[in-house]
Write a protein that holds these residues in place. Structure first.
Motif, mmCIF file in Angstrom:
data_model
loop_
_atom_site.group_PDB
_atom_site.id
_atom_site.type_symbol
_atom_site.label_atom_id
_atom_site.label_comp_id
_atom_site.label_asym_id
_atom_site.label_seq_id
_atom_site.Cartn_x
_atom_site.Cartn_y
_atom_site.Cartn_z
ATOM 1 N N UNK A 29 0.806 -1.214 0.000
ATOM 2 C CA UNK A 29 0.000 0.000 0.000
ATOM 3 C C UNK A 29 0.839 1.264 0.000
ATOM 4 N N UNK A 30 1.917 1.269 0.766
ATOM 5 C CA UNK A 30 2.726 2.468 0.903
ATOM 6 C C UNK A 30 3.400 2.887 -0.394
ATOM 7 N N UNK A 31 3.455 2.027 -1.386
ATOM 8 C CA UNK A 31 4.093 2.337 -2.651
ATOM 9 C C UNK A 31 3.121 2.857 -3.706
ATOM 10 N N UNK A 32 1.849 2.953 -3.373
ATOM 11 C CA UNK A 32 0.829 3.384 -4.323
ATOM 12 C C UNK A 32 0.422 4.827 -4.095
ATOM 13 N N UNK A 53 2.212 8.709 -2.532
ATOM 14 C CA UNK A 53 2.522 7.560 -1.673
ATOM 15 C C UNK A 53 3.186 7.967 -0.372
ATOM 16 N N UNK A 54 3.954 9.069 -0.402
ATOM 17 C CA UNK A 54 4.648 9.535 0.794
ATOM 18 C C UNK A 54 3.947 10.712 1.460
ATOM 19 N N UNK A 71 -6.562 11.817 3.111
ATOM 20 C CA UNK A 71 -5.458 11.433 3.970
ATOM 21 C C UNK A 71 -5.218 9.938 3.839
ATOM 22 N N UNK A 72 -4.106 9.474 4.368
ATOM 23 C CA UNK A 72 -3.816 8.049 4.336
ATOM 24 C C UNK A 72 -3.010 7.651 5.562
ATOM 25 N N UNK A 73 -3.156 6.405 5.963
ATOM 26 C CA UNK A 73 -2.409 5.826 7.063
ATOM 27 C C UNK A 73 -1.757 4.564 6.513
ATOM 28 N N UNK A 74 -0.503 4.678 6.121
ATOM 29 C CA UNK A 74 0.172 3.550 5.489
ATOM 30 C C UNK A 74 0.333 2.362 6.439
ATOM 31 N N UNK A 75 0.474 2.623 7.731
ATOM 32 C CA UNK A 75 0.594 1.542 8.698
ATOM 33 C C UNK A 75 -0.671 0.700 8.760
#
Length: 124
Positions: A29-32, A53-54, A71-75
């Motif tokens: 997910x963190x790479x998208x 992604x970041x 927003x996003x929560x990569x964890x």
């Protein structure tokens, strides 16, 4: 390919708020780059908001700018769309999307992976 599932849609009165979630599985997910799009009855799917992604870059359509927050929560492998001051014209099926190419709309439309959509209905 990552699998995406939207949730959080529903019926709300004009001026109200909703928070949509998009859970991801089966991919990094963190790479998208991630985004939200919507499609109203009888209209084409349109861009709402995208996030890198970041989390370094976010972009919004003029129609939602100042009212919606992506927003996003990569964890947690989850993306969100906080929708405030909702209007009847926001009524649509909302889709989340992911791509590994770029944080630009064409990368989603050409190379994106899509969820099944969640209905948002805003009453007068």
């Amino acid at each position: 390919q990552v699998r995406l599932v939207e949730s959080g849609g529903g019926l709300v009165q004009a001026g109200g708020s909703l928070r949509l979630s998009c859970g991801a599985s089966g991919g990094a997910f963190s790479m998208y780059a991630m985004g939200w799009f919507r499609q109203a009855p009888g209209k084409e799917r349109e861009f709402v908001a995208i996030i890198s992604w970041n989390e370094g870059d976010t972009y919004y359509s003029d129609s939602v700018k100042g009212r919606f927050t992506i927003s996003r929560d990569n964890a947690k492998s989850t993306m969100y769309l906080q929708m405030n001051s909702l209007k009847p014209e926001d009524t649509a099926v909302y889709y989340c999307a992911a791509n590994r190419e770029a944080t630009v709309v064409p990368a989603f439309t050409l190379k994106g992976t899509w969820g099944q959509g969640t209905q948002v209905t805003v009453s007068s």
